[in-house]
Design a protein around this motif. Structure first.
Motif, mmCIF file in Angstrom:
data_model
loop_
_atom_site.group_PDB
_atom_site.id
_atom_site.type_symbol
_atom_site.label_atom_id
_atom_site.label_comp_id
_atom_site.label_asym_id
_atom_site.label_seq_id
_atom_site.Cartn_x
_atom_site.Cartn_y
_atom_site.Cartn_z
ATOM 1 N N LEU A 209 0.861 -1.176 0.000
ATOM 2 C CA LEU A 209 0.000 0.000 0.000
ATOM 3 C C LEU A 209 0.896 1.224 0.000
ATOM 4 N N ALA A 210 0.579 2.173 -0.863
ATOM 5 C CA ALA A 210 1.414 3.356 -1.034
ATOM 6 C C ALA A 210 0.613 4.625 -0.798
ATOM 7 N N VAL A 211 1.321 5.683 -0.421
ATOM 8 C CA VAL A 211 0.731 7.012 -0.274
ATOM 9 C C VAL A 211 1.581 7.990 -1.084
ATOM 10 N N ARG A 212 1.007 9.144 -1.398
ATOM 11 C CA ARG A 212 1.769 10.172 -2.111
ATOM 12 C C ARG A 212 2.367 11.152 -1.106
ATOM 13 N N GLN A 213 3.296 11.922 -1.570
ATOM 14 C CA GLN A 213 3.937 12.909 -0.705
ATOM 15 C C GLN A 213 3.021 14.103 -0.469
ATOM 16 N N GLU A 214 3.217 14.746 0.681
ATOM 17 C CA GLU A 214 2.544 15.992 1.029
ATOM 18 C C GLU A 214 1.025 15.877 0.980
ATOM 19 N N ILE B 247 1.221 8.548 8.519
ATOM 20 C CA ILE B 247 1.049 7.096 8.419
ATOM 21 C C ILE B 247 2.309 6.497 7.793
ATOM 22 N N LYS B 248 3.049 5.717 8.571
ATOM 23 C CA LYS B 248 4.302 5.126 8.091
ATOM 24 C C LYS B 248 4.195 3.621 7.883
ATOM 25 N N THR B 249 3.323 2.979 8.642
ATOM 26 C CA THR B 249 3.204 1.518 8.604
ATOM 27 C C THR B 249 1.739 1.122 8.407
ATOM 28 N N LEU B 250 1.519 -0.156 8.152
ATOM 29 C CA LEU B 250 0.146 -0.646 8.043
ATOM 30 C C LEU B 250 -0.542 -0.632 9.405
ATOM 31 N N SER B 251 0.219 -0.762 10.473
ATOM 32 C CA SER B 251 -0.356 -0.617 11.807
ATOM 33 C C SER B 251 -0.851 0.811 12.029
ATOM 34 N N THR C 130 -4.922 2.459 -10.238
ATOM 35 C CA THR C 130 -4.747 2.841 -8.834
ATOM 36 C C THR C 130 -3.602 3.847 -8.681
ATOM 37 N N TYR C 131 -2.562 3.718 -9.485
ATOM 38 C CA TYR C 131 -1.413 4.610 -9.403
ATOM 39 C C TYR C 131 -1.802 6.032 -9.813
ATOM 40 N N GLN C 132 -2.524 6.135 -10.922
ATOM 41 C CA GLN C 132 -2.923 7.451 -11.404
ATOM 42 C C GLN C 132 -3.915 8.108 -10.445
ATOM 43 N N ALA C 133 -4.802 7.288 -9.865
ATOM 44 C CA ALA C 133 -5.774 7.828 -8.910
ATOM 45 C C ALA C 133 -5.076 8.417 -7.696
ATOM 46 N N LEU C 134 -4.007 7.747 -7.230
ATOM 47 C CA LEU C 134 -3.249 8.266 -6.094
ATOM 48 C C LEU C 134 -2.475 9.520 -6.498
ATOM 49 N N LYS C 135 -1.841 9.478 -7.629
ATOM 50 C CA LYS C 135 -1.055 10.619 -8.109
ATOM 51 C C LYS C 135 -1.929 11.861 -8.268
ATOM 52 N N ASP C 136 -3.152 11.664 -8.772
ATOM 53 C CA ASP C 136 -4.053 12.787 -9.032
ATOM 54 C C ASP C 136 -4.826 13.245 -7.801
ATOM 55 N N GLY C 137 -4.645 12.558 -6.667
ATOM 56 C CA GLY C 137 -5.318 12.959 -5.447
ATOM 57 C C GLY C 137 -6.763 12.510 -5.334
ATOM 58 N N GLN C 138 -7.164 11.545 -6.179
ATOM 59 C CA GLN C 138 -8.531 11.027 -6.103
ATOM 60 C C GLN C 138 -8.713 10.109 -4.903
ATOM 61 N N ARG D 171 6.109 2.866 -11.450
ATOM 62 C CA ARG D 171 5.448 4.124 -11.113
ATOM 63 C C ARG D 171 5.642 4.512 -9.646
ATOM 64 N N ILE D 172 6.015 3.566 -8.800
ATOM 65 C CA ILE D 172 6.271 3.899 -7.392
ATOM 66 C C ILE D 172 7.402 4.930 -7.313
ATOM 67 N N LYS D 173 8.473 4.644 -8.011
ATOM 68 C CA LYS D 173 9.606 5.566 -8.036
ATOM 69 C C LYS D 173 9.307 6.764 -8.922
ATOM 70 N N GLY D 174 8.677 6.510 -10.065
ATOM 71 C CA GLY D 174 8.397 7.582 -11.013
ATOM 72 C C GLY D 174 7.478 8.647 -10.447
ATOM 73 N N PHE D 175 6.504 8.232 -9.645
ATOM 74 C CA PHE D 175 5.544 9.175 -9.057
ATOM 75 C C PHE D 175 5.915 9.575 -7.626
ATOM 76 N N LYS D 176 7.062 9.102 -7.160
ATOM 77 C CA LYS D 176 7.577 9.425 -5.820
ATOM 78 C C LYS D 176 6.599 9.034 -4.706
ATOM 79 N N PHE D 177 6.042 7.830 -4.838
ATOM 80 C CA PHE D 177 5.166 7.312 -3.795
ATOM 81 C C PHE D 177 5.999 6.784 -2.627
#
Length: 295
Positions: free
Chosen positions: A127-132, A139-143, A195-203, A215-221
């Motif tokens: 599970l990934a999150v975007r920056q800022e 949230i750093k962990t799944l816990s 799912t990657y684009q939805a996270l990147k776009d803030g949806q 895309r994890i590295k490319g989108f800086k997730f």
């Protein structure tokens, strides 16, 4: 002297029975996301260069592809150890990478499938999150994610693919292990690639990703740490129908030479060329095979 038609018919039948499996094309299968489309294309190109006649069948769902191989409709494809362990063989025991591989190798051998040497690539769920994003910055962990859900306020929205909510190695097991519960209001189901684009776009606030996706590295997730070790190991491994392998002795050497070239970094790079740089899968595959010295 002209042979009687009865003798000719018997001879024809005997010849048909004696025809080796290698006289047929090697059917290379694949699933319906970028990494699998790449692995299918890379494998098909490599086998063709090595003199095999190849037929490609990609873009299939996981269970459809598995069933097709068990039923003899697909000869080889790249499967993930964790998928076979949990989804196909219904083993919920926690196993490390080596034991996972050995278990699925033994179980699938009973179905006439041979697992060759595994690659070093582990395409596990994450599970990934975007920056800022103030909603997820802490949230750093799944816990941590579970704690936020259990707090009951301002719950994050998670993008998942269609399979994840129903897989034992997906959402049900994740919620059970970490002790939280989502609802329809907090889930957005979509194709894996979206799912990657939805996270990147803030949806959405959190997205289901695959650990080797470029895309994890490319989108800086940022990947949330699986601090309880829930997700199984998903080593990418070439799996071949045993009878096809026996009829094609050079197949194992060829596929294992490819397997030895793959790790997380390599697959992230290949995936990024397609999903971030928008290069074509055939071109990326051809370039990789040449660069890796496989053809």
């Amino acid at each position: 002297m002209k042979l009687p038609s009865r003798i000719l018919a018997v001879a024809a039948i005997a010849a048909a029975w004696a025809m080796p499996v290698q006289a047929k094309p090697i059917v290379v299968g694949g699933k319906n996301f970028t990494e699998q489309l790449l692995l299918t294309e890379i494998t098909a190109q490599l086998l063709a260069k090595k003199g095999f006649e190849v037929e490609k069948r990609d873009g299939l769902g996981s269970q459809v592809l598995r069933d097709a191989q068990v039923n003899g409709q697909v000869d080889v494809y790249w499967e993930y150890t964790g998928t076979s362990l949990v989804t196909y063989n219904k083993v919920n025991e926690r196993l490390d990478a080596k034991d996972t591989y050995e278990r699925v190798k033994a179980l699938d051998a009973k179905l006439g499938l041979t697992w060759l040497k595994p690659s070093a690539a582990n395409n596990t769920y994450a599970l990934a999150v975007r920056q800022e994003n103030p909603k997820t910055d802490a949230i750093k962990t799944l816990s941590d994610l579970a704690t936020v859900f259990n707090a009951g306020k301002d719950k994050p929205v998670i993008a998942v693919n269609a399979e994840f909510p129903g897989r034992p190695d997906g959402l049900p097991g994740l919620q059970s292990t970490y002790g939280f519960k989502t609802s329809r209001a907090n889930l957005r189901s979509m194709d894996s690639g979206l799912t990657y684009q939805a996270l990147k776009d803030g949806q959405v606030d959190v997205a289901l990703v695959f650990a080797t996706d470029g895309r994890i590295k490319g989108f800086k997730f940022r990947i949330l740490t699986d601090d309880k070790g829930f997700f199984p190991n998903y080593a990418a491994v070439p799996v071949v129908r045993t009878e096809v392998l026996k009829a094609n002795p050079k197949l194992q050497e060829t596929l294992e030479a490819l397997s030895a070239k793959l790790d997380d970094e390599v697959l992230q790079g290949l995936n990024a060329k397609v999903d971030v740089d928008k290069a074509s899968i055939p071109d990326v595959s051809r370039e990789f095979l040449n660069t890796a010295g496989l053809i």
